[in-house]
Structures are given as C-alpha cells and as structure tokens.
Design a protein around this motif. Structure first.
Motif, PDB file in Angstrom:
ATOM      1  N   ASP A   6       3.378  11.179  -8.079  1.00  0.00           N
ATOM      2  CA  ASP A   6       4.398  12.212  -7.864  1.00  0.00           C
ATOM      3  C   ASP A   6       5.615  11.874  -8.734  1.00  0.00           C
ATOM      4  OD1 ASP A   6       5.843  14.388  -6.729  1.00  0.00           O
ATOM      5  OD2 ASP A   6       4.924  14.049  -4.781  1.00  0.00           O
TER       6      ASP A   6
ATOM      7  N   PRO B 165      -5.961   2.239   5.579  1.00  0.00           N
ATOM      8  CA  PRO B 165      -5.428   2.648   4.288  1.00  0.00           C
ATOM      9  C   PRO B 165      -5.277   1.483   3.312  1.00  0.00           C
ATOM     10  CG  PRO B 165      -3.619   2.293   5.783  1.00  0.00           C
ATOM     11  CD  PRO B 165      -4.877   1.869   6.501  1.00  0.00           C
ATOM     12  N   TYR B 166      -6.097   0.446   3.460  1.00  0.00           N
ATOM     13  CA  TYR B 166      -5.910  -0.733   2.618  1.00  0.00           C
ATOM     14  C   TYR B 166      -6.667  -0.581   1.300  1.00  0.00           C
ATOM     15  CZ  TYR B 166      -3.927  -2.358   6.933  1.00  0.00           C
ATOM     16  OH  TYR B 166      -3.150  -2.457   8.058  1.00  0.00           O
TER      17      TYR B 166
ATOM     18  N   CYS C  48       2.579  16.000 -12.002  1.00  0.00           N
ATOM     19  CA  CYS C  48       1.652  15.641 -10.921  1.00  0.00           C
ATOM     20  C   CYS C  48       1.688  16.760  -9.895  1.00  0.00           C
ATOM     21  CB  CYS C  48       2.084  14.344 -10.252  1.00  0.00           C
ATOM     22  SG  CYS C  48       2.339  12.971 -11.396  1.00  0.00           S
TER      23      CYS C  48
ATOM     24  N   TRP D 205      10.733  13.724 -13.685  1.00  0.00           N
ATOM     25  CA  TRP D 205       9.318  13.379 -13.657  1.00  0.00           C
ATOM     26  C   TRP D 205       9.096  12.183 -14.569  1.00  0.00           C
ATOM     27  CZ3 TRP D 205       5.781  15.447 -10.414  1.00  0.00           C
ATOM     28  CH2 TRP D 205       6.131  16.633  -9.743  1.00  0.00           C
TER      29      TRP D 205
ATOM     30  N   TYR E 107       0.820  -1.218   0.000  1.00  0.00           N
ATOM     31  CA  TYR E 107       0.000   0.000   0.000  1.00  0.00           C
ATOM     32  C   TYR E 107       0.849   1.260   0.000  1.00  0.00           C
ATOM     33  CZ  TYR E 107      -3.578  -3.420   0.722  1.00  0.00           C
ATOM     34  OH  TYR E 107      -4.391  -4.505   0.542  1.00  0.00           O
ATOM     35  N   THR E 108       2.143   1.045  -0.171  1.00  0.00           N
ATOM     36  CA  THR E 108       3.059   2.187  -0.283  1.00  0.00           C
ATOM     37  C   THR E 108       4.103   1.927  -1.365  1.00  0.00           C
ATOM     38  OG1 THR E 108       4.560   1.244   1.382  1.00  0.00           O
ATOM     39  CG2 THR E 108       2.929   2.837   2.167  1.00  0.00           C
TER      40      THR E 108
ATOM     41  N   GLY F  68      14.630  10.736  -0.893  1.00  0.00           N
ATOM     42  CA  GLY F  68      14.547  11.511   0.340  1.00  0.00           C
ATOM     43  C   GLY F  68      14.014  10.722   1.517  1.00  0.00           C
ATOM     44  N   PHE F  69      14.207   9.388   1.462  1.00  0.00           N
ATOM     45  CA  PHE F  69      13.766   8.504   2.560  1.00  0.00           C
ATOM     46  C   PHE F  69      12.256   8.504   2.724  1.00  0.00           C
ATOM     47  CE2 PHE F  69      17.707  10.756   3.957  1.00  0.00           C
ATOM     48  CZ  PHE F  69      18.590   9.761   3.584  1.00  0.00           C
ATOM     49  N   GLU F  70      11.528   8.967   1.722  1.00  0.00           N
ATOM     50  CA  GLU F  70      10.080   9.012   1.853  1.00  0.00           C
ATOM     51  C   GLU F  70       9.433   7.671   1.506  1.00  0.00           C
ATOM     52  OE1 GLU F  70       8.049  13.234   1.766  1.00  0.00           O
ATOM     53  OE2 GLU F  70       8.350  12.436  -0.246  1.00  0.00           O
ATOM     54  N   THR F  71       8.261   7.460   2.071  1.00  0.00           N
ATOM     55  CA  THR F  71       7.375   6.353   1.729  1.00  0.00           C
ATOM     56  C   THR F  71       6.024   6.980   1.439  1.00  0.00           C
ATOM     57  OG1 THR F  71       8.570   4.842   3.187  1.00  0.00           O
ATOM     58  CG2 THR F  71       6.326   4.253   2.615  1.00  0.00           C
ATOM     59  N   ARG F  72       5.476   6.693   0.251  1.00  0.00           N
ATOM     60  CA  ARG F  72       4.235   7.359  -0.122  1.00  0.00           C
ATOM     61  C   ARG F  72       3.130   6.339  -0.332  1.00  0.00           C
ATOM     62  NH1 ARG F  72       4.682  12.437  -1.856  1.00  0.00           N
ATOM     63  NH2 ARG F  72       2.590  12.508  -0.967  1.00  0.00           N
ATOM     64  N   ALA F  73       1.923   6.706   0.080  1.00  0.00           N
ATOM     65  CA  ALA F  73       0.764   5.865  -0.162  1.00  0.00           C
ATOM     66  C   ALA F  73       0.592   5.647  -1.666  1.00  0.00           C
ATOM     67  CB  ALA F  73      -0.487   6.534   0.417  1.00  0.00           C
TER      68      ALA F  73
ATOM     69  N   ARG G 180      -1.024  19.952  -7.655  1.00  0.00           N
ATOM     70  CA  ARG G 180      -2.189  20.813  -7.536  1.00  0.00           C
ATOM     71  C   ARG G 180      -1.700  22.231  -7.423  1.00  0.00           C
ATOM     72  NH1 ARG G 180      -6.967  18.228  -3.860  1.00  0.00           N
ATOM     73  NH2 ARG G 180      -6.997  16.161  -4.780  1.00  0.00           N
TER      74      ARG G 180
ATOM     75  N   TYR H 274      -3.006  15.970  -8.943  1.00  0.00           N
ATOM     76  CA  TYR H 274      -3.628  15.787 -10.260  1.00  0.00           C
ATOM     77  C   TYR H 274      -2.534  15.475 -11.292  1.00  0.00           C
ATOM     78  CZ  TYR H 274      -7.423  18.420  -7.964  1.00  0.00           C
ATOM     79  OH  TYR H 274      -8.398  18.878  -7.115  1.00  0.00           O
TER      80      TYR H 274
END
Lengths: 336, 336, 336, 336
Positions: A173, A61-62, A254, A240, A18-19, A163-168, A256, A304
């Motif tokens: 992005d 968040p499943y 991507c 991108w 889920y990420t 950047g060590f991020e984990t995104r849903a 807004r 978006y």
C-alpha cells in the motif's frame, strides 16, 4: 571522506515481525548509515522440501516475516525516507516456491471467491548457483529442468503506515509493504513517505527471481543478507512508493482492480515528471503515454502492484529527483 | 525455391473498414503469399496539426480504419491463421497523438463514468526521422523536446469474429482487433483463430511507438506501408491471439478488469507451454510464475490488453509452435 | 378511441435470431402497435430434464435466441424507442435452470480464467403454477423443495447496435440485449436509443424469476408469450437503456468491472433527474445518493448489469419522462 | 426473568476512536448486556452548515470516529459476537451530507486516479423530523425540496481485526468496520467473528438514511443514541460479517472490484444456507441464484460492500442460525 556506520542485524526467530506498524524498533539508524540485515524467507524457513506443504508447516498469520522495524533518526511525518539497496545476497543455496490453496492469480481466492476446490498444493525446490548466477527450475512430474537467471530482489519493504494503522506484511500500500516488484534490487533507491516519528523501516521476503505478476502467488523464496543505506529527505512528502535507478524513475501503485494500480502509478509519475522537468501536466501525460513502461509487480496480494516507469534519458532536461539523493547514496555504496 | 506472390493493396478512402466482420473481401490471399498494404492512421489522416481536434474533425464511428478484409483461401473455422509481419514503414514524415474527451487511462470515461468535465483536448505532432530511427516529442506549452526511439507497430490486426458478430475496430477480443501491443512489430508472427470461411484478415492503426498501456488513449499514430506473409495452419484452433518472435512466445488476453486480461493471457500461456514441452500443467504454471513477463498493451480500449510472454530459451526442450510456421515464414521473409 | 393494430408473431425454429443487428426484419410495427410475440427459452427449448446437459444438447453460438427483429416505422438514429411490456405469460408449465461449465458468478470463467476444473454441470427443473403464482424449486440431491413467487421477466431485449456492429444476444450493452434485470416485467416501459433505420427490436430469454446477479448464470428459463406496445419518441436520444414503471425510473449500466456498471447507471440517472426536475447536477447527485437504489441485474454475462433507480415520489416536482409516453402506453395497455 | 445490565456510554471527544484494534477498552460487557451508546457523526460533529467544508474543518485521519472499543467478556478467537441492534435514535434534529474532493462513486478518487480536478465540495443540511419519520432534502442551487423516509442505520460497526492488524474506521473488511449498509438498523443482529481476546466491539457513523452504494461517498450523517444487546456464540467462527433479521439472513462481502464483494457474499451465503438446511452446495447455489437479493452497501470506501441475502421463508425447513441467538436477543430487546 564520509564516515559511515554499518549496523549489522540478524533477528532471532521471535524478533521477526508480521506487521508494519505496531512494533517497537529493533535498532536505530541515522542518515548515511549502512545496514546489513538478514531476512528470512516468506515461509520463515519452514518449507525446505516437497513434503513441507506451506498450509501445514506454516501458521497464519505467521507468514511473510520482515526484519525490523528500524527507527530512523530525524525522520518525521512529511519527510521521505530514501533507502538505497546496495546488495542482496541469497543466504542459502536453495530457494522454494509453491502453490497455496486459494492463493495466486490463476485460481479462485478468498476474495475472488468461487465454489471450486483449490488447486493441488505443491512445493518446488530451486538450486541456487551464485557463481553461475542461476536458479535451477526442476519440474516435479517430469524430468524437465532449466536454469533461470539469478536476479535477487526484496519483495517486502516499507515503513509504518499513517492513520494509526498496522498492516500485515502481506499487504502492499502507500507505506510500501509487499510490493513484489523485481525492480527492488541492488542498485535501486526506494523512496517511502514517512508517516510516524522514526519512519520504522522493515524489510524481508527476498526472491531469487520472480515473473511479472508472481502468477502462482509465490516467487523463488529465499533468505537474504541485504545491505542498504538510508537517508532522510526532509520536508518532502511522498504519497506512493517511488523507485530510482541509474537509468530510470518509477512510481508504484497498489490497488484492486489492477487498472487502479496502473492509474495510481501513472498519475503519480506524470506529476513527478512535470515537477522534475517543468513541463505542463498534459505534456508530461503525453510523453509518458509514448515513453513509459508499466511492469506489473504482483497480481496475487491483497493489493495488486503496477509500476509506471520511464528512462531518465527520455526526459527533457534530465532529472535530479529528491535533490540527487540516489546518486549520492549510489556513490557512497561503491567499494572504497 | 518457393514462388511467392506479392499482393499490393492501397485502399481508397471509401474502402476503409471500421469493423471486423460484416464486410466483403477486398482481395484474396493464399498461404505463402506476401501482402504489402497501406494502412491509414487511426484518425483517417484527418488530424495533421494542433487545430485539428479529433472530436471535431473525426466523426463517430469513422475512427480507427483498417485495410481489408483479405480473404485467405483454405482458411476455415478451427484453423489458425499465421500472419508474419515482415516490415512496417511509416508512410509519412510525421505522426500525431492527442487527448480525446473522456477517453484514456488517466481520465474518467464513458464507462468509468463520473460527473467531472473532460480533460482538455490537445494534439501533439511528432516528427519522424526514419534514418535516425527517432520520433521527436515536442511539448506544447514549453520548449521541451526529446527524441524517442522509432519502434513501428501495428495497433489493430484481426479476423472476422465468430458467432455471427461484427465488432468495431476499436475493440480487442478473441478475434484480435485493437490489441495495441508494441510486440506486433516487424519480425513477429501473429496467430489468430479462424472463425469464418476465409478468415477475413484486416489491419491498421500503426504507431511509430507507444508506451505500455497507451495511457492517454492514443499512440504516435501513423499511416504505414506494412508487409506481411500469411499461412494457414490447418485443423489447429487458437482461442486467444498468440504471438511468436525469434526469442519468445506470447498469449494475449483482452478483458476488463485488467486482472482478467492477465488471467486469460497467463492461463493460455501455461496451457501452451505445457503442450509444447510436455510438462504437467502445474509445473508449467510454476515455471511461468518465475520466468514469465506480463507487458501491458492498452488500458484505454473497450477491452484492456495484457500479454503473457516467456523467452523460449527458458523453456525446457525448446519450442516449435504451430509446426514451426514462424521460422518458415521468417526465412521466407528474408531478402533473396 | 385509438385504433391499435395487434401483430402476432410466433417464430419457427429457423427464424430465431442469435444477434442484435445483421438480420432482416421478421415484421413491421408502427408507433402504437401492440405486438404479441412467442419467445423461446435461452436453451432453445432443448433442456427439458436432468439428462439434458446444456453443453451437450446446445451448440454454440445457438444459445439465447431472440424473436425478431421487428422493424419499427419512423424510428431513426437519434430517436428513442419506448417499449411497454404489457404482459409476460409463461408458455409452458415448467422452467429450467442449470450450472454451465465455467459460466456464472461463483466459478472461474472464460475471462476470470483459472486453472481449476469447472463445477459439475447440473440441471434443475421447476414446476410453474400460474394460478398459484409460484415456481417450485426442487433440490437434486435431497428432498428439499420450496415454492418461490412467479415473477416473469424478459432477460433479453434490445435494438440493433450502432457503429455497424452486430452483437451476440448474450451481451448486454448500450443497445440493450441481455440485461437480465427483473425490472423488465409487465408494467415497465423500456427506453432504447435507436441506432439504425427501423430500430430492429428483438426480445427473448424469459425467466419465471431470477435472483439479483443471476449467480449461477442461468435464471428459471422459460418460453413466453409476451405482449408489448411500442412508440417512437422522435429526436430524443437515449445513450444507455432506461426503464420506467408507475412508481420509478431507472438507468441501466452494462460493463465490467461491476463498479463501472454502477458508475454508468448512476451518472446517467443523475443527469436524467437533473433534466426532469430542473435541479443542478450536484443537487441531483446528492438526492440520488440518499434516495437511490442500485439493484444488480447480472454478474455473469459478458457485461455485468447494475440499475440506478429512484421512486418518482421522491423527486421534487414529479416526473414526465419522454413526454409522458409511459403513462400513455400504460393506459393503452389496459383492458378495454 | 433475565436480569440484564444496561451499560450507558457517552464518549468525550478525546475518547473517540479512529481505528479498529490498537485501542484499550472503554468499558466491559457480558453476554446478555444491553449497551446504550452515543455515537458521533462521521465528521465528529464539525460540519454544521454550508460553510463547514469537510476538507477544511476536519483533519485526516480524524474522520469517521467510533465509540468504543467495548471488551466483551468470554469472547475469544474462534467465537462469534452477536450484536443485536435494538434502536438507533438520531441525537440531533439535523443531519449533513457533502461531496468531498476525490471521494465518492461518481468522481475519480485517490485510487481510481485521474488528472481531472475534483468536483466542487459542497454541504447539504437535512432537517430530521422524528415524529413524522422524515428527513428533508433541500437543494442548494434551487428551491427544490422533498421529504425522504427516516431510516436510521449504523454505518460502521466492527471488532478488532486479526493478524495483529489495526485498521482505520473508514475501511470495511472481515472484521466489519465501515460496511455502510442500510440493513444495519434496529431489529437486525450483526454477527462478527472474534479475532482477539474480548472482541473489542466499536461502532459509529450513523446515517438518517442512505442510498444503495452511497454514491456521493457520504450518507445523511448523524450522531445517534444506539441501543444494542450482545451475546457471545462460543466456538463458532464467522469469516465475513453476517446479518439476521426477523425475515432474512445476509452475508456481507467487502472487496474491490465490486464483483469480488458480490462473489464473497454469495459464496458465504451459499455455504451458510447449505449448512442451515442440509442441502447440497450446488442445490443451495441454485436456490440462491433464483431467490437471493444482492443489495449494494457502498461503492466509495476503501473496500466496496455487497450483501447476499435471502428471505428465510424461502429456505426449505426454516432456519435457526447461530443457535437461535437472533430470536433470543430480539425477545430480550422487547419492552418489558
């Protein structure tokens, strides 16, 4: 003759991710490998009829599960991962769509917040006829129905973010993710910048088809068996996501508000065209201003999506993006 | 056999209009009349070569002239004016485009204001070959050139606004105006809500072609001879501009941010489809979500433009919008 | 001693104006004159109790009337009109507010269009106690009430637009109009760029007070007797409205999305501060970044409003904007 | 008398965190504990003079470090963590600000992408006089300087996000993060919804002061010694960050475009006020529309920040948010 390994992967329910990022790989791929992967639909297969309201049968968040991640050998930060989509086969004879409370383009949402109650939550079930190449829309309140073209696509494809991020997985992005553009279909190569050792590719969220913008927030959601081929383009960064087909190239933005997604995609495409052709930046800007198209992906997700795309036939001097990897993978993908 | 009057109008320079509203009519039309009108390009014909920088040879607010307004007899507030575009013929063998200081999608502007200096102002001249059906792009800094399809369109078409307003021709809004969408081309019927006695139709700003979004802010600008037929649809209001072709219908939204233009257009189209088919609103929402397309018009004008469009073949039960006026004008437009 | 003419103007109903531009003047003013003008409330005085739903008792476009326009002698395009607000006196002992269908910040609207029905339309009547300096909020569904400070302001003030445009009074833009900022109060000087011969000043839409953003779309609407003094600052253009008080200066940006209003206001203020102090632009940018404030005016009108403001005490070297006209008018406004 | 533990934490460089989520705790806290924590500045202390251009001396993604995370015992998903800021002491006698390429409100950026080159990158060094309570602005190109009030604040404070996400510290969102609002200062209680076992609180990015919107993208950046007290409010969810002071309450919205941040904050505040007072939602909407303020936090970060705030004195019947935890922590914070 190239020897190609084909990896087959079908996740059990607990393996669904889920990420993007923050997960251990489920398998390893090498450049040139072919992957055949089962992907669940965005509801995890739980919505199968009018009574299965998503907000009741699914639990945050499943939502929007992806299959993977796949570790791609030799993929390092600063490289680009080329993912050629060979085929997307609907795995079931039906697809579903729905409204969802405070989600979608024609309703107030968690972020375009208002004091109004949500629209009614409702489920639509579509029949898929793979032989006829159609998906059947059936109205819920009246007898109206119509066959729409079956145009399978992958809504969500990406790599681990930087950047060590984990995104849903719901988020599109720079790392890809929930791009929700019909252009991610069989015959397209997706270019994703590699942010971490092994890239960590994952995908899911197939649609039998969707309109531009995915107005109600949900396409005709399907499980798929998707086949793809991967190749690492070394020491070539991609900021991108980019796409290439036999006839065109596209940059994906991507963001807004929606005009920022347009600006990102077009600024990227102008730079890409200048690089590919050797034209001056303002000349490339001018050419894209007259020859470019700007299909909207989604107007419902956390960011978006807008594409900037141009037919390669309209680019002076032709185009061999990323060293011709699209043509190479395209040929490899042909039946032998 | 219908007797049709053809009105021919060619403005002298002082007759060009720079607003919708606030002007006396230049001629009168009746339902069924055909109008052949000369339209100047957005620069008033003053930009003819690389040395003619628009910011120097043009003077605000004398930009984007339109021909008209035309008083349409029997058109009253609450009616709809149907304008069928029969043909758009480039009036010269060349078109021009340019960058313009702090105007366009890939630059900061008067409203997306930043402290950065503007991009270089530069002019591109395109050769138009009507026989070949091409416009030739020629790079300014290198030898690159390429032929693009000639796809003539009218950028600006509208009626007088309501509420006693007078709007600059550069503005797209509910009254039409600077919509800048390639769909306003030969074969299309434009529906505009009538706000004042006589409607006061005007048009101009032809483009030999433009990309989606008109990224640099300027299409391939041309003078045209445009032929159109008008009909008043009585007692039928239209809120936002709508379009109809032989194969589809479209609603036009004009707003900032760009997602509001998307929301306007899609909310309007959903309501229109529900009306035309008899489907429930949420069923229409669902169908458009899967079958609709959302071409971007402009991302540079005071309001941005997005269309919501659907093929009428994908609407259950077909479609006879506005009492079938499009088909009627289409037939009348055919050579006899 | 300066001889000052005081012009008193009280419009009859038919004299109320609903646009900036496109109107004949109701009176003439000269630099230095004092004007005492009655302004109606935004509903034309038609909403007086809970049963007077605005959508029923008011008729579009007869909303937000202004008093004027006033022809200011010697005001020419390229000049600035300085309007010093001397006093704003509520003309009645009550004010009203309301929700209005699909209007306001916390609802979908005509432009942020959704398929949801509107919020309930409801009217709130406020008691005004001028001696106590309070307006009393009374809940409609419960017994709750509370006194809020009486802080009278003018919501709508402007001149005729340029470019031959005529704009509805509901719109804020470069010409002023429906700015809806509490800073337009007694003691403030408003600077408006002159676009047409005579400037054509008009004002109305008083509020007993409003919150920042005017969330529900409607302040505590009042009729007023407003007194102001005018002066023409010759050969000094003003692009966006500006304000000056005894302690600060402000630039006003009007746009959508809201960040563009912020960008406009701050870009203007940075340039203004650089001009006033002699500092380099980036130094002024830095100082405003740390010392500036950005009060939101409205988030409901056709353009949103944000101010960029700074205390003049925080500007090195002080500040004499527009040749010190604020101090001059301020002194003239004092009781003699 | 309450026995309060004071935990003192000073990270070594390698302990600094660049994400919320995805990190092991550096220490454990219990409800009622006081934490004294050293926080580095947003540049990790690397920018100390005009020659230290951030884009050269800092390396992505090692920007905006936070100290933590702190595991808060008994904090579980569905709870709220109350963090009362007792004091924020600048740790050095100077602060720095800068422009940064394609970052900030008055420049095109990575997302509001244009073809323009970036503004010049430049550093400003501010002297901090804690006794005088001032920070001194010194222009770089001229001799101008001015003392601004010292108003220390914490720019970044948050907990681990939900949904298995890990977010860069530069991002503000539901979990808190880079809110960049001056209201996070001594005397304020911050309410954050707990998403994971232990909450995982972290903070950093002190500012000696900042303007509303943080226009250039960078405040007067300082290292701090910050003292705070924590308390877990059980079984009380919080969706968006909230703030409370002795005189007011505030909801924080983080989104793009800026109006969505406004909508989020105000929708949340209206609901909160309805809950606290017992008023009907539309009555609360009306009251906030007249009595609310909407200070802008940042217009430069990945999400923009707007607050909706109201003085508790203007709420009928008073206010005891979250069971009075603010007053309780406030008293505990007083010197004994």
């Amino acid at each position: 003759m190239t020897v190609v390994d084909t990896i087959v992967y079908r996740p059990v329910r607990d393996e669904l991710a889920y990420t993007f990022g923050g997960r251990m790989p489920v398998a390893h791929l090498r450049s040139g490998d072919v992957l055949e992967v089962f992907t669940e639909d965005c509801f995890g297969g739980r919505v199968r009829g009018p009574a299965d309201l998503p907000s009741q049968v699914c639990q945050m968040p499943y939502l929007n599960p992806v299959s993977g991640p796949f570790f791609v050998e030799d993929a390092e930060p600063g490289d680009t991962l080329a993912v050629h989509i060979m085929s997307i086969i609907p795995a079931r004879e039906w697809g579903v769509s729905s409204t969802f409370p405070h989600f979608g383009a024609l309703t107030s949402t968690s972020h375009t917040a208002t004091l109004q109650p949500p629209l009614e939550e409702r489920v639509w079930v579509y029949g898929i006829d793979r032989d006829a190449g159609t998906v059947r829309f059936q109205a819920t309140e009246t007898d109206h129905n119509v066959d729409l073209p079956l145009e399978p696509m992958i809504g969500t494809i990406g790599v681990a973010p930087g950047g060590f991020e984990t995104r849903a997985t719901i988020v599109p992005d720079t790392h890809g993710g929930n791009l929700d553009t019909p252009l991610v279909r069989a015959g397209t190569t997706v270019y994703l910048g590699v942010n971490v050792h092994g890239a960590m590719l994952a995908l899911g969220d197939g649609h039998a088809r969707q309109g531009e913008g995915e107005a109600c927030g949900v396409g005709v959601e399907i499980a798929t068996v998707t086949t793809l081929a991967v190749e690492v383009v070394r020491k070539t960064p991609t900021v991108w996501p980019r796409l290439e087909t036999d006839t065109g190239i596209a940059s994906v933005g991507c963001a807004r508000p929606l005009e920022d997604a347009y600006r990102i995609a077009h600024t990227d495409l102008v730079g890409w065209v200048a690089d590919l052709t050797g034209m001056d930046t303002l000349d490339a800007y001018q050419l894209i201003s007259q020859a470019g198209r700007a299909p909207i992906g989604n107007v419902c997700d956390p960011n978006y999506t807008v594409l900037a795309t141009v037919d390669t036939a309209l680019l002076p001097g032709g185009c061999a993006a990323y060293g011709g990897v699209h043509a190479r993978l395209r040929r490899a993908a042909e039946p032998r």
